[in-house]
Design a protein around this motif. Structure first.
Motif, PDB file in Angstrom:
ATOM      1  N   VAL A  36     -28.279  26.345  21.104  1.00 18.08           N
ATOM      2  CA  VAL A  36     -27.171  26.279  22.060  1.00 18.08           C
ATOM      3  C   VAL A  36     -26.046  25.475  21.389  1.00 18.08           C
ATOM      4  O   VAL A  36     -26.209  24.999  20.267  1.00 18.08           O
ATOM      5  CB  VAL A  36     -27.613  25.641  23.402  1.00 18.08           C
ATOM      6  N   SER A  37     -24.925  25.316  22.117  1.00 16.31           N
ATOM      7  CA  SER A  37     -23.733  24.770  21.453  1.00 16.31           C
ATOM      8  C   SER A  37     -23.969  23.408  20.812  1.00 16.31           C
ATOM      9  O   SER A  37     -23.440  23.113  19.754  1.00 16.31           O
ATOM     10  CB  SER A  37     -22.592  24.660  22.473  1.00 16.31           C
ATOM     11  N   TRP A  38     -24.792  22.604  21.434  1.00 15.84           N
ATOM     12  CA  TRP A  38     -24.867  21.209  20.979  1.00 15.84           C
ATOM     13  C   TRP A  38     -26.035  20.897  20.058  1.00 15.84           C
ATOM     14  O   TRP A  38     -26.165  19.780  19.594  1.00 15.84           O
ATOM     15  CB  TRP A  38     -24.893  20.271  22.192  1.00 15.84           C
ATOM     16  N   ASN A  39     -26.905  21.859  19.764  1.00 14.74           N
ATOM     17  CA  ASN A  39     -28.015  21.496  18.875  1.00 14.74           C
ATOM     18  C   ASN A  39     -28.130  22.419  17.660  1.00 14.74           C
ATOM     19  O   ASN A  39     -29.189  22.516  17.057  1.00 14.74           O
ATOM     20  CB  ASN A  39     -29.339  21.407  19.660  1.00 14.74           C
ATOM     21  N   GLY A  40     -26.989  23.053  17.303  1.00 17.53           N
ATOM     22  CA  GLY A  40     -27.010  23.945  16.139  1.00 17.53           C
ATOM     23  C   GLY A  40     -26.787  23.222  14.820  1.00 17.53           C
ATOM     24  O   GLY A  40     -27.276  23.644  13.772  1.00 17.53           O
ATOM     25  N   ASN A  41     -26.027  22.154  14.860  1.00 13.23           N
ATOM     26  CA  ASN A  41     -25.713  21.432  13.618  1.00 13.23           C
ATOM     27  C   ASN A  41     -26.805  20.425  13.285  1.00 13.23           C
ATOM     28  O   ASN A  41     -26.997  19.448  13.988  1.00 13.23           O
ATOM     29  CB  ASN A  41     -24.369  20.693  13.757  1.00 13.23           C
ATOM     30  N   LEU A  42     -27.490  20.693  12.206  1.00 12.25           N
ATOM     31  CA  LEU A  42     -28.564  19.782  11.782  1.00 12.25           C
ATOM     32  C   LEU A  42     -28.312  19.374  10.339  1.00 12.25           C
ATOM     33  O   LEU A  42     -28.077  20.228   9.472  1.00 12.25           O
ATOM     34  CB  LEU A  42     -29.925  20.478  11.872  1.00 12.25           C
ATOM     35  N   GLY A  43     -28.323  18.073  10.101  1.00  9.51           N
ATOM     36  CA  GLY A  43     -28.230  17.596   8.716  1.00  9.51           C
ATOM     37  C   GLY A  43     -29.509  17.935   7.969  1.00  9.51           C
ATOM     38  O   GLY A  43     -30.513  18.324   8.584  1.00  9.51           O
ATOM     39  N   ALA A  44     -29.492  17.821   6.651  1.00 10.08           N
ATOM     40  CA  ALA A  44     -30.682  18.103   5.846  1.00 10.08           C
ATOM     41  C   ALA A  44     -31.862  17.301   6.382  1.00 10.08           C
ATOM     42  O   ALA A  44     -31.767  16.093   6.582  1.00 10.08           O
ATOM     43  CB  ALA A  44     -30.410  17.744   4.389  1.00 10.08           C
ATOM     44  N   GLY A  45     -32.947  18.003   6.672  1.00  8.80           N
ATOM     45  CA  GLY A  45     -34.169  17.330   7.128  1.00  8.80           C
ATOM     46  C   GLY A  45     -34.152  16.922   8.591  1.00  8.80           C
ATOM     47  O   GLY A  45     -35.156  16.424   9.110  1.00  8.80           O
ATOM     48  N   GLN A  46     -33.017  17.148   9.262  1.00  4.08           N
ATOM     49  CA  GLN A  46     -32.919  16.728  10.670  1.00  4.08           C
ATOM     50  C   GLN A  46     -33.599  17.743  11.598  1.00  4.08           C
ATOM     51  O   GLN A  46     -33.629  18.940  11.301  1.00  4.08           O
ATOM     52  CB  GLN A  46     -31.437  16.627  11.036  1.00  4.08           C
TER      53      GLN A  46
END
Ligand code: XIL
Length: 456
Positions: free
Chosen positions: A424-434
């Motif tokens: 969804v809009s708020w949980n698509g961006n994940l840093g490496a390993g996140q």
């Protein structure tokens, strides 16, 4: 006893038949030729049946317009979820604080809603000073609390949960051990007498959970308490069935028998904290049965659900309410509304479920990984949680294939399309390993835990 029989608010009656229409038109009333109008909201549909439909309200959420809008539109009976409990109203002995409770009471009054009072005497959510008390000192403090709180709200409360949860779970039918119980077996009737003296117009209820199944010892214990009070003239007007249903305490097929049996003792019946864990059709069907059972018992005055949206629930993991976290009406909502309308309203037109049985999509490996675990399962369904973890590079979106025969009826923190769940809009961006996670309700038996295909 003016609060006892507030008449249901009636909407304009719709009349069938030309004669009636002509008569009505002559009187200047706009009419329709269709049959009895269906209520558009829970409170309207319930009022048409002479019942109320309520919710628990958390006072601080009334600032949130999405919450307030639904609460105001759908419900006509309000219970403070925590604000009138013992710890909230008497934080220090003899020093009462009604600010949070009054906020809810004022909101209810301003919006033309009735109030259920919850709760005057309970083993739980006691202020620290009370938790440490025993014996006659505690009995006196409890009675003083009942008197002060019921007096403060005198005239504003439709029904008080005078005593909450006084019976033990399990097969004994015994009282629950608590500091209040240890003051003597007559603590419950003493509380009821004090409440009647303080607010003679409020209905006085005994409220508990797991008193839904007629064959359970706890149900019989509550029944015998009410019968004894009625026989001896101890003031009691109603029984509150909390009705928190889940796999451990499922909706019982004899629920209607229970409601009717209490009513036959000469008390009103209120369903006070309804929530039903699950999702989809199964959840909707159970909600429908609860409503049908209440409507079948003339003394079942109304139903209160324990919160507005799933995200407001004290058991939010179980998605037990009528609105999802975004405030959308769930299948359960439509089932309740339909049942309140006598099972005659047309469900919202929905899209054809054109689920093309596509192949599981394949994703380039290495972008992300997805691990499934089974949180909970029950007959016919289960709750899954999938942890999504980015690989060695950051990602700005992800998709997980629910393979292996997983059939999903509801997803949260993710978007379902076919058998693929994306961010969804708020949980698509994940840093490496996140990592992040989404949850779902699956149909049938749970698959084994393990990894699923993930792509970004
Ligand atoms: C719950 C509230 O929903 C929570 O916010 C709080 O943390 C604990 O109490 N039976 C009752 C209710 O009578 O008061 C409880 O409410 C749920 C179980």
């Amino acid at each position: 006893m003016n609060h006892r029989t507030a008449p249901p608010r009636r909407r304009a009656a719709w009349v069938a038949g030309a004669v009636a229409v002509a008569t009505a038109l002559a009187g200047g009333v706009a009419m329709s030729t269709s049959a009895q109008a269906a209520g558009d909201t829970l409170q309207e549909a319930a009022a048409d049946q002479g019942r109320y439909f309520g919710t628990a309200i958390a006072g601080y959420k009334l600032q949130e317009s999405a919450y307030e809008t639904i609460a105001n539109r759908e419900f006509d009976m309000i219970t403070a979820e925590n604000e009138m409990k013992l710890d909230a109203t008497e934080p220090q002995q003899g020093q009462f604080n009604f600010s949070a409770g009054d906020q809810i009471a004022n909101w209810a009054t301003q919006n033309g809603k009735r109030l259920r009072g919850h709760t005057l005497a309970w083993h739980s959510q006691q202020p620290g000073w009370m938790q440490n008390m025993e014996g006659s000192q505690l009995r006196q403090a409890m009675l003083n609390h009942v008197t002060e709180v019921a007096s403060h709200y005198r005239g504003q409360i439709y029904a008080w949960d005078v005593v909450n949860e006084a019976f033990a779970d399990g097969g004994t039918g015994a009282r629950r051990d608590s500091n209040l119980q240890r003051t003597g077996n007559d603590w419950i009737e003493a509380a009821f007498r004090a409440a009647r003296a303080a607010d003679p117009n409020a209905k006085l209820c005994y409220n508990d959970y797991n008193i839904d199944n007629w064959s359970w010892a706890k149900t019989q214990a509550a029944y015998n308490l009410v019968r004894d009070f009625k026989e001896r003239g101890v003031p009691i007007d109603c029984i509150g069935l909390q009705s928190h249903f889940n796999s451990g305490s499922p909706y019982p097929s004899n629920y209607r028998t229970t409601l009717q049996s209490f009513a036959d003792l000469g008390v009103d019946v209120q369903i006070t904290e309804l929530d039903i864990e699950g999702s989809g059709q199964q959840q909707a069907d159970t909600y429908r049965k609860v409503v049908e059972d209440c409507l079948a018992v003339s003394r079942c005055e109304g139903i209160t659900v324990w919160g507005v949206r799933d995200s407001d629930s004290w058991r939010s993991q179980g998605t037990p309410l009528l609105f999802d976290g975004n405030g959308n009406k769930k299948e359960a909502y439509h089932a309740v509304l339909d049942a309140l309308n006598g099972g005659t309203s047309t469900p919202d037109p929905t899209e054809d479920p054109t689920e093309d049985p596509t192949e599981d999509p394949t994703f380039p490996a290495g972008d992300c990984s997805a691990d499934l675990r089974i949180v909970n399962s029950w007959q016919g369904g289960y709750q899954g949680e999938v942890a999504v973890t980015a690989g060695s590079s950051a990602i700005s979106g992800w998709s997980v294939a629910l393979s292996g025969g997983i059939s999903v009826s509801q997803v949260w923190n993710g978007t379902l399309s076919g058998s693929t769940v994306s961010n969804v809009s708020w949980n698509g961006n994940l840093g490496a390993g996140q990592s992040t996670s989404f949850g779902f309700i699956g149909n049938g038996s749970p698959p084994s835990a393990g990894s699923l295909a993930c792509g970004s």
